[in-house]
Scaffold this motif. Structure first.
Motif, short mmCIF file in Angstrom:
data_model
loop_
_atom_site.label_atom_id
_atom_site.label_comp_id
_atom_site.label_asym_id
_atom_site.label_seq_id
_atom_site.Cartn_x
_atom_site.Cartn_y
_atom_site.Cartn_z
N PHE A 174 35.49 40.39 45.87
CA PHE A 174 35.53 39.80 44.53
C PHE A 174 35.33 40.89 43.47
O PHE A 174 34.76 41.95 43.74
N ASP A 175 35.75 40.59 42.23
CA ASP A 175 35.54 41.53 41.14
C ASP A 175 34.08 41.50 40.69
O ASP A 175 33.28 40.67 41.15
N GLU A 176 33.72 42.40 39.77
CA GLU A 176 32.32 42.57 39.38
C GLU A 176 31.77 41.32 38.70
O GLU A 176 30.61 40.94 38.92
N GLU A 177 32.56 40.65 37.86
CA GLU A 177 32.09 39.46 37.17
C GLU A 177 31.71 38.38 38.18
O GLU A 177 30.66 37.74 38.06
N GLN B 189 41.94 39.12 35.71
CA GLN B 189 42.02 37.83 36.38
C GLN B 189 40.66 37.47 36.95
O GLN B 189 39.84 38.33 37.25
N ALA B 190 40.45 36.18 37.13
CA ALA B 190 39.22 35.73 37.76
C ALA B 190 39.23 36.10 39.23
O ALA B 190 40.28 36.11 39.87
N ILE B 191 38.07 36.41 39.75
CA ILE B 191 37.79 36.63 41.18
C ILE B 191 38.33 37.97 41.68
O ILE B 191 37.58 38.77 42.23
N VAL B 192 39.63 38.23 41.54
CA VAL B 192 40.20 39.46 42.11
C VAL B 192 40.02 40.63 41.15
O VAL B 192 39.89 40.46 39.94
N LYS B 193 40.03 41.84 41.72
CA LYS B 193 39.90 43.05 40.91
C LYS B 193 41.21 43.38 40.21
O LYS B 193 42.27 42.86 40.55
#
Length: 544
Positions: free
Chosen positions: A302-305, A195-199
């Motif tokens: 936030f996730d790495e991306e 998913q975007a934003i979250v890990k």
């Protein structure tokens, strides 16, 4: 040690469990029931426990079906801490007051009708003031840190990958009466991978007992082809390209927290990569505006991306053309625009809020595109549209459904069946029992069967008010239908039976807390006898 299922049992909403160690009682979640009117009426009923006896609440995440009855709980006597991740505390600071405002607005709407008919006025479930009052009881803790809730109960929050701040709860229960510590794991709502934003959701090594959601437990998301995920951004980009070539607007009913920010993120990527041309995008939800601000203040989770975007000096939650609509007047003006825009508005299930106005103005337009990006509960307007209704009623007016209807399940914040099974299979040591919760009854039963057959785990779908007692062997009690195959009853009858159950539990609580004189006890017995006689007569009438 006992656990009672108060909500989220054979239904998707109202998640709430009471854990009783004999010395302390705590709640895991305290959510609001959402969906059809019969289900929502459960919110008005008294808690089947004394709120003043609850020592603490442990909250998996901020969504209202997990947190929405906390203000009511505090209003009725709960004074302990509400423990959640820091991001969840931030989101609840806007979501619960907003929910209180909605409760007041709905009560006022009903009361106008009641006044005209000479009926008594109804009070809101709780007010915005009630919700703000309870915020002082919230305590934020970081992910991956062990925290003692009360003596004998320690928790650790792990990232659930569902929305900002969402958590899987690892809970160790160890009291003097127990021979050894017992580990419980509550999945909360598990997110999809990538998913975007979250890990991505964290995997857990071991547990004695697991409580896992089953929202999509009977299916794969619609964007899977041959088991592989299709890029949901590409699907959304294709719809945008269509309106840019052929005209029309895109209307996206979206949950203010989580889904709206993810859509902003995906549109930002599409624009940055040149896959769509710039266009006006309106976020028409005051709550979504506040939630987006909170997302920006919690970038450390936030996730790495997303972190990489930030390091490059880019804002993944902003792009040229993005506009936030705060006033009702500006929202109304959007309905005059018939082509070339995207309107993202709440509520996600189309049951309230500004989205209903946008649907009223666009469902009948053949060039409009309605894009659903989240779960649609039974009984909601969104579910009827997704299921193919050709006409729906909005604000007392019948509206033909001529627009293009899309359902991009890949945007769902919930893992599908494959994701849920992968998470369960990751346990190094098999749990003794898995409780399947937070799903429609048929879905939960299907998923339990799949878990048993695929992973060889002992899976059980609890009923509402069912109680699990842990000892040398676990005992399941508290519901007349426990252990039987369910028989589907009409909604009205099901609601009436649940009301009798709740009334019985409430009566037990009151009787236990009152010192009655012999005369008062006799009065209670006589009145109960009348009620029992009436119920027996009703049962006889049914048989005849």
């Amino acid at each position: 040690m006992k656990i009672q299922f108060i909500g989220g049992a054979r239904t998707v909403t109202g998640s709430c469990y009471v854990l009783d160690t004999g010395r302390h009682k705590i709640l895991i979640d305290c959510g609001m029931f959402q969906g059809n009117k019969e289900l929502e009426q459960w919110n008005e009923q008294s808690f089947p426990f004394n709120p003043g006896e609850i020592a603490a609440v442990v909250l998996t995440h901020a969504h209202i079906d997990h947190s929405g009855l906390i203000p009511k709980l505090c209003k009725q006597g709960f004074s302990g801490p509400i423990i959640a991740t820091h991001s969840t505390v931030d989101l609840c600071s806007i979501m619960l007051p907003d929910s209180g405002h909605i409760q007041e607005a709905e009560a006022e709407w009903y009361n106008r009708k009641r006044r005209r008919r000479g009926r008594p006025q109804m009070k809101p479930l709780y007010t915005e003031k009630d919700a703000r009052y309870c915020l002082s009881q919230f305590q934020g803790i970081p992910y991956d840190q062990c925290t003692q809730v009360v003596p004998g109960i320690t928790i650790r929050m792990r990232d659930a990958g569902h929305i900002l701040g969402s958590a899987i709860i690892e809970m160790w229960v160890n009291t003097p009466e127990m021979n050894s510590a017992c580990k419980l794991v509550f999945s909360g709502d598990l997110g999809s991978k990538q998913q975007a934003i979250v890990k991505d959701p964290a995997f857990i090594d071991e547990a004695d007992y697991v409580f896992i959601e089953s929202t999509y437990g009977d299916r794969l998301h619609g964007d899977r082809l041959h088991g592989e995920r299709v890029d949901r951004g590409e699907i959304l980009g294709g719809i945008v390209q269509t309106i840019q070539k052929q005209g029309g607007n895109i209307i996206i009913p979206s949950f203010s927290v989580g889904r709206t920010q993810e859509i902003i993120y995906e549109l930002s990527k599409l624009l940055h990569e040149g896959k769509i041309a710039p266009l006006p995008v309106f976020i028409d939800s005051p709550l979504a505006i506040e939630a987006t601000r909170i997302f920006r203040c919690n970038q450390e989770v936030f996730d790495e991306e997303s972190q990489q975007y930030l390091r490059q000096g880019m804002d993944p939650l902003s792009f040229p053309g993005l506009q936030f609509v705060e006033t009702v007047e500006k929202s109304q003006r959007l309905n005059r625009v018939v082509s070339g825009t995207i309107i993202i508005s709440s509520s996600g299930m189309c049951e309230a809020g500004r989205i209903k106005h946008h649907l009223k103005h666009h469902l009948w337009r053949p060039k409009s595109h309605i894009v659903f990006v989240g779960y649609q509960a039974q009984g909601t307007l969104g579910r009827r549209i997704v299921d193919g209704a050709r006409r729906v009623r909005i604000f007392g007016e019948d509206i033909n459904v001529l627009a293009h209807i899309h359902n991009i399940e890949g945007f769902s914040a919930h893992a599908d069946q494959a994701g849920l099974l992968e998470w369960l299979a990751s346990f190094t040591y098999k749990p003794k029992k898995v409780f399947i919760v937070h799903g429609e009854e048929a879905v939960s039963l299907h998923f339990a069967k799949t878990v048993s057959e695929t992973l060889g785990l002992d899976a059980h779908v609890p009923y509402r008010f069912e109680t699990v007692t842990y000892g040398e062997a676990i005992e399941i009690t508290g519901h007349a239908s426990a252990g039987k195959e369910p028989v589907k009853l009409p909604d009205g009858l099901e609601y009436a039976l649940e009301s009798v159950t709740l009334a019985s539990l409430e009566l037990q609580n009151v009787l236990q807390s009152q010192a009655l004189s012999p005369a008062q006890k006799q009065e209670v017995l006589e009145r109960l006898a009348v009620c029992v006689e009436a119920l027996e007569q009703s049962a006889q009438d049914c048989e005849e």
